[in-house]
Design a protein around this motif. Structure first.
Motif, short mmCIF file in Angstrom:
data_model
loop_
_atom_site.label_atom_id
_atom_site.label_comp_id
_atom_site.label_asym_id
_atom_site.label_seq_id
_atom_site.Cartn_x
_atom_site.Cartn_y
_atom_site.Cartn_z
N VAL A 1 0.84 -1.20 0.00
CA VAL A 1 0.00 0.00 0.00
C VAL A 1 0.87 1.25 0.00
CG1 VAL A 1 -1.62 1.34 1.41
CG2 VAL A 1 -2.03 -1.09 1.01
N GLU A 2 1.91 1.25 0.83
CA GLU A 2 2.79 2.41 0.88
C GLU A 2 3.58 2.57 -0.41
OE1 GLU A 2 5.01 2.12 4.54
OE2 GLU A 2 3.25 2.70 5.73
N LEU A 3 3.99 1.46 -1.00
CA LEU A 3 4.69 1.52 -2.29
C LEU A 3 3.78 2.13 -3.35
CD1 LEU A 3 6.99 0.83 -4.27
CD2 LEU A 3 6.01 -1.48 -4.43
N GLU A 4 2.55 1.68 -3.40
CA GLU A 4 1.61 2.21 -4.39
C GLU A 4 1.34 3.70 -4.15
OE1 GLU A 4 -2.83 1.42 -6.26
OE2 GLU A 4 -2.00 -0.01 -4.84
N PHE A 5 1.15 4.07 -2.88
CA PHE A 5 0.88 5.48 -2.59
C PHE A 5 2.06 6.36 -2.99
CE2 PHE A 5 1.27 9.20 0.10
CZ PHE A 5 0.11 9.85 -0.24
N VAL A 6 3.27 5.98 -2.61
CA VAL A 6 4.45 6.78 -2.95
C VAL A 6 4.54 6.96 -4.46
CG1 VAL A 6 6.97 6.76 -2.98
CG2 VAL A 6 5.77 6.30 -0.86
N GLN A 7 4.28 5.91 -5.20
CA GLN A 7 4.39 6.00 -6.66
C GLN A 7 3.29 6.88 -7.25
OE1 GLN A 7 6.74 2.72 -8.61
NE2 GLN A 7 5.22 1.59 -7.42
N CYS A 8 2.15 6.96 -6.58
CA CYS A 8 1.09 7.86 -7.05
C CYS A 8 1.53 9.32 -7.01
CB CYS A 8 -0.17 7.67 -6.21
SG CYS A 8 -1.08 6.17 -6.58
N LEU A 9 2.51 9.62 -6.16
CA LEU A 9 3.00 11.00 -6.07
C LEU A 9 3.68 11.46 -7.36
CD1 LEU A 9 4.42 11.02 -2.43
CD2 LEU A 9 2.16 11.80 -3.22
N ALA A 10 3.99 10.56 -8.25
CA ALA A 10 4.58 10.93 -9.54
C ALA A 10 3.54 11.52 -10.48
CB ALA A 10 5.24 9.71 -10.20
N ASN A 11 2.26 11.40 -10.13
CA ASN A 11 1.18 11.87 -10.98
C ASN A 11 0.75 13.27 -10.54
OD1 ASN A 11 -1.31 12.42 -12.16
ND2 ASN A 11 -1.97 10.29 -12.08
N PRO A 12 1.04 14.30 -11.35
CA PRO A 12 0.67 15.67 -10.98
C PRO A 12 -0.85 15.85 -10.77
CG PRO A 12 2.20 15.71 -12.80
CD PRO A 12 1.80 14.27 -12.59
N HIS A 13 -1.65 15.09 -11.49
CA HIS A 13 -3.10 15.20 -11.31
C HIS A 13 -3.51 14.68 -9.93
CE1 HIS A 13 -3.72 16.51 -15.39
NE2 HIS A 13 -2.93 15.53 -15.80
N TYR A 14 -2.83 13.65 -9.45
CA TYR A 14 -3.10 13.15 -8.11
C TYR A 14 -2.66 14.18 -7.07
CZ TYR A 14 -3.25 10.02 -4.09
OH TYR A 14 -3.52 9.46 -2.87
N LEU A 15 -1.51 14.81 -7.29
CA LEU A 15 -1.07 15.86 -6.37
C LEU A 15 -2.08 17.01 -6.33
CD1 LEU A 15 2.74 16.09 -7.23
CD2 LEU A 15 1.65 14.89 -5.31
N SER A 16 -2.62 17.34 -7.48
CA SER A 16 -3.63 18.39 -7.54
C SER A 16 -4.87 17.98 -6.75
CB SER A 16 -4.01 18.66 -9.00
OG SER A 16 -5.00 19.65 -9.07
N TRP A 17 -5.29 16.74 -6.90
CA TRP A 17 -6.46 16.26 -6.16
C TRP A 17 -6.19 16.31 -4.65
CZ3 TRP A 17 -7.30 12.21 -2.77
CH2 TRP A 17 -8.64 11.97 -2.45
N LEU A 18 -5.00 15.86 -4.24
CA LEU A 18 -4.65 15.91 -2.81
C LEU A 18 -4.72 17.34 -2.29
CD1 LEU A 18 -1.59 13.47 -2.67
CD2 LEU A 18 -3.86 13.07 -1.68
N SER A 19 -4.22 18.29 -3.09
CA SER A 19 -4.24 19.69 -2.64
C SER A 19 -5.67 20.22 -2.57
CB SER A 19 -3.37 20.56 -3.54
OG SER A 19 -3.93 20.71 -4.81
#
Length: 109
Positions: A24-42
């Protein structure tokens, strides 16, 4: 439980909570490479949540050699690094167009 060795990191089969946490942590960390995911988090306010910011700090262990070899999208580690800075998190919250610009730069890099 049966144990297997994933390149020096011993994890148990799928019934093991440690293995599940690892994946789960591996998948989450790799999701941080996606700028659209970062935008959603923000947009969802995660970057303003102290517990989430602490979690990002905790995830820095993925840069250690025994873990980094599992990373498929190394760009995620760059974003993990810069997300440690409050100014960067604020920038992402204040600049909704960041995702499109960053995604374009990743694509054309």
């Amino acid at each position: 439980l049966a144990w297997m060795d994933l390149g020096g990191v011993a994890v148990a089969d799928s019934d093991d909570p440690q293995r599940t946490k690892f994946l789960v942590e591996l998948e989450f960390v790799q999701c941080l490479a996606n700028p659209h995911y970062l935008s959603w988090l923000s947009q969802e306010g995660y970057f303003q949540d102290d517990k989430f910011v602490s979690y990002l700090s905790y995830l820095q262990y993925w840069k250690q050699p025994q873990y980094v070899k599992f990373i498929v999208y190394p760009h995620c580690l760059y974003f993990l690094d810069i997300l440690q800075h409050k100014e960067v998190r604020k920038f992402l919250v204040d600049n909704k167009d960041f995702a499109l610009e960053a995604a374009d730069q990743q694509f054309y890099h």
